[in-house]
Design a protein around this motif. Structure first.
Motif, PDB file in Angstrom:
ATOM      1  N   SER A 145       0.819  -1.214   0.000  1.00 34.77           N
ATOM      2  CA  SER A 145       0.000   0.000   0.000  1.00 34.77           C
ATOM      3  C   SER A 145       0.855   1.267   0.000  1.00 34.77           C
ATOM      4  N   GLU A 146       2.106   1.131   0.416  1.00 36.69           N
ATOM      5  CA  GLU A 146       3.050   2.261   0.408  1.00 36.69           C
ATOM      6  C   GLU A 146       3.930   2.259  -0.842  1.00 36.69           C
ATOM      7  N   GLY A 147       3.623   1.379  -1.790  1.00 36.87           N
ATOM      8  CA  GLY A 147       4.383   1.329  -3.037  1.00 36.87           C
ATOM      9  C   GLY A 147       5.692   0.567  -2.928  1.00 36.87           C
ATOM     10  N   ILE A 148       5.816  -0.255  -1.910  1.00 36.49           N
ATOM     11  CA  ILE A 148       7.035  -1.035  -1.692  1.00 36.49           C
ATOM     12  C   ILE A 148       6.805  -2.452  -2.201  1.00 36.49           C
ATOM     13  N   GLY A 149       7.678  -2.930  -3.077  1.00 33.14           N
ATOM     14  CA  GLY A 149       7.586  -4.297  -3.569  1.00 33.14           C
ATOM     15  C   GLY A 149       7.810  -5.273  -2.426  1.00 33.14           C
ATOM     16  N   ALA A 150       6.978  -6.288  -2.333  1.00 37.12           N
ATOM     17  CA  ALA A 150       7.093  -7.265  -1.250  1.00 37.12           C
ATOM     18  C   ALA A 150       6.983  -8.670  -1.826  1.00 37.12           C
ATOM     19  N   TYR A 151       7.830  -9.563  -1.357  1.00 40.93           N
ATOM     20  CA  TYR A 151       7.860 -10.947  -1.809  1.00 40.93           C
ATOM     21  C   TYR A 151       7.786 -11.841  -0.579  1.00 40.93           C
ATOM     22  N   ALA A 152       6.924 -12.850  -0.609  1.00 40.93           N
ATOM     23  CA  ALA A 152       6.816 -13.793   0.504  1.00 40.93           C
ATOM     24  C   ALA A 152       7.583 -15.049   0.136  1.00 40.93           C
ATOM     25  N   ILE A 153       8.469 -15.454   1.006  1.00 41.47           N
ATOM     26  CA  ILE A 153       9.271 -16.653   0.776  1.00 41.47           C
ATOM     27  C   ILE A 153       8.837 -17.703   1.789  1.00 41.47           C
ATOM     28  N   ASP A 154       8.186 -18.756   1.317  1.00 45.95           N
ATOM     29  CA  ASP A 154       7.853 -19.880   2.186  1.00 45.95           C
ATOM     30  C   ASP A 154       9.067 -20.794   2.251  1.00 45.95           C
ATOM     31  N   LEU A 155       9.441 -21.190   3.444  1.00 44.48           N
ATOM     32  CA  LEU A 155      10.507 -22.171   3.592  1.00 44.48           C
ATOM     33  C   LEU A 155       9.956 -23.546   3.225  1.00 44.48           C
ATOM     34  N   ARG A 156      10.838 -24.480   2.958  1.00 40.64           N
ATOM     35  CA  ARG A 156      10.409 -25.831   2.571  1.00 40.64           C
ATOM     36  C   ARG A 156       9.481 -26.427   3.634  1.00 40.64           C
ATOM     37  N   GLY A 157       8.368 -26.973   3.142  1.00 38.44           N
ATOM     38  CA  GLY A 157       7.409 -27.594   4.045  1.00 38.44           C
ATOM     39  C   GLY A 157       6.447 -26.614   4.690  1.00 38.44           C
ATOM     40  N   MET A 158       6.517 -25.348   4.314  1.00 37.18           N
ATOM     41  CA  MET A 158       5.611 -24.335   4.870  1.00 37.18           C
ATOM     42  C   MET A 158       4.797 -23.724   3.743  1.00 37.18           C
ATOM     43  N   GLY A 159       3.573 -23.314   4.076  1.00 39.33           N
ATOM     44  CA  GLY A 159       2.724 -22.708   3.061  1.00 39.33           C
ATOM     45  C   GLY A 159       2.506 -23.674   1.914  1.00 39.33           C
ATOM     46  N   SER A 160       2.627 -23.151   0.702  1.00 39.00           N
ATOM     47  CA  SER A 160       2.421 -23.993  -0.486  1.00 39.00           C
ATOM     48  C   SER A 160       3.725 -24.584  -1.009  1.00 39.00           C
ATOM     49  N   THR A 161       4.821 -24.391  -0.278  1.00 39.59           N
ATOM     50  CA  THR A 161       6.126 -24.871  -0.724  1.00 39.59           C
ATOM     51  C   THR A 161       6.302 -26.346  -0.334  1.00 39.59           C
ATOM     52  N   ARG A 162       6.706 -27.154  -1.313  1.00 42.29           N
ATOM     53  CA  ARG A 162       6.907 -28.583  -1.058  1.00 42.29           C
ATOM     54  C   ARG A 162       8.016 -28.811  -0.043  1.00 42.29           C
ATOM     55  N   ARG A 163       7.919 -29.946   0.588  1.00 41.39           N
ATOM     56  CA  ARG A 163       8.970 -30.370   1.511  1.00 41.39           C
ATOM     57  C   ARG A 163      10.181 -30.828   0.713  1.00 41.39           C
ATOM     58  N   ASP A 164      11.321 -30.812   1.362  1.00 42.74           N
ATOM     59  CA  ASP A 164      12.521 -31.436   0.839  1.00 42.74           C
ATOM     60  C   ASP A 164      12.186 -32.921   0.614  1.00 42.74           C
ATOM     61  N   PRO A 165      12.806 -33.587  -0.365  1.00 44.42           N
ATOM     62  CA  PRO A 165      12.501 -35.016  -0.584  1.00 44.42           C
ATOM     63  C   PRO A 165      12.644 -35.876   0.681  1.00 44.42           C
ATOM     64  N   SER A 166      13.505 -35.461   1.603  1.00 43.05           N
ATOM     65  CA  SER A 166      13.667 -36.216   2.845  1.00 43.05           C
ATOM     66  C   SER A 166      12.499 -35.997   3.800  1.00 43.05           C
ATOM     67  N   GLY A 167      11.744 -34.920   3.592  1.00 43.54           N
ATOM     68  CA  GLY A 167      10.648 -34.572   4.495  1.00 43.54           C
ATOM     69  C   GLY A 167      11.047 -33.610   5.596  1.00 43.54           C
ATOM     70  N   TRP A 168      12.348 -33.394   5.752  1.00 42.02           N
ATOM     71  CA  TRP A 168      12.863 -32.519   6.804  1.00 42.02           C
ATOM     72  C   TRP A 168      13.127 -31.111   6.271  1.00 42.02           C
ATOM     73  N   THR A 169      13.085 -30.140   7.177  1.00 45.71           N
ATOM     74  CA  THR A 169      13.504 -28.767   6.892  1.00 45.71           C
ATOM     75  C   THR A 169      14.637 -28.449   7.851  1.00 45.71           C
ATOM     76  N   THR A 170      15.723 -27.879   7.318  1.00 47.03           N
ATOM     77  CA  THR A 170      16.851 -27.510   8.172  1.00 47.03           C
ATOM     78  C   THR A 170      17.094 -26.005   8.091  1.00 47.03           C
ATOM     79  N   PRO A 171      17.597 -25.408   9.155  1.00 49.68           N
ATOM     80  CA  PRO A 171      17.943 -23.990   9.104  1.00 49.68           C
ATOM     81  C   PRO A 171      18.978 -23.693   8.022  1.00 49.68           C
ATOM     82  N   GLU A 172      19.961 -24.559   7.873  1.00 50.60           N
ATOM     83  CA  GLU A 172      21.017 -24.339   6.879  1.00 50.60           C
ATOM     84  C   GLU A 172      20.445 -24.316   5.461  1.00 50.60           C
ATOM     85  N   GLN A 173      19.564 -25.273   5.147  1.00 45.14           N
ATOM     86  CA  GLN A 173      18.932 -25.297   3.828  1.00 45.14           C
ATOM     87  C   GLN A 173      18.041 -24.078   3.650  1.00 45.14           C
ATOM     88  N   SER A 174      17.367 -23.660   4.720  1.00 48.49           N
ATOM     89  CA  SER A 174      16.501 -22.483   4.651  1.00 48.49           C
ATOM     90  C   SER A 174      17.305 -21.228   4.336  1.00 48.49           C
TER      91      SER A 174
END
Length: 170
Positions: free
Chosen positions: A12-41
């Motif tokens: 609303s203030e004219g600032i471009g905004a992008y939402a980044i879902d980490l693996r396994g969150m929101g509509s983002t698929r999980r890693d093939p292992s099923g785990w999410t790690t801070p390092e991969q994030s």
């Protein structure tokens, strides 16, 4: 804007905004292992920031919420040249937290923990952090897109978080 998300307010203030879902969150698929790690994030968010740079988005501000604030802080510490600044919103950083050592990725299957309304709303427990309408909208989206809670491993990577004032290079 009552009931607006942080992204709605930025736009609303004219600032471009992008939402980044980490693996396994929101509509983002999980890693093939099923785990999410801070390092991969950290690597995934860095990849997105590098992509934005390739699209002529110059050193954006990075905003992290809750556990995402720890990811954002690690990027600010170790990859500050790709951001202009960082905002840590609702960070869960606690210097006394002892994270489980080791990474279960490839060693065992992640647990299947279904999301609940209480689980979806756990970030909004601080009174006044967000208005009720926006929190409820977030919760409804989380319940629709995150039927299963994310499965974290390798959380000891968060021990690298070193809170101290930092200024990205100009």
């Amino acid at each position: 804007m009552h009931g607006a998300s942080a992204m709605d307010l930025l736009v609303s203030e004219g600032i471009g905004a992008y939402a980044i879902d980490l693996r396994g969150m929101g509509s983002t698929r999980r890693d093939p292992s099923g785990w999410t790690t801070p390092e991969q994030s950290v690597d995934d968010v860095t990849d997105v920031l590098n992509y934005l740079k390739s699209q002529n988005v110059r050193r954006p501000m990075l905003i992290g919420w809750s556990q995402g604030a720890l990811i954002a802080q690690l990027i600010a510490q170790f990859r500050s040249e790709i951001i202009s600044s960082v905002v840590l919103y609702g960070s869960i950083y606690n210097p006394d937290t002892e994270f489980e050592q080791g990474n279960k990725k490839g060693k065992e299957a992640p647990p299947v923990v279904m999301n609940t309304w209480e689980g979806a709303m756990e970030d909004w427990t601080l009174p006044g952090a967000i208005d009720e309408e926006a929190a409820s909208a977030f919760g409804a989206t989380a319940m629709r897109t995150d039927a299963r809670k994310v499965s974290w491993t390798g959380l000891d990577f968060f021990h690298k978080v070193a809170p101290r004032p930092r200024a990205p290079p100009s």
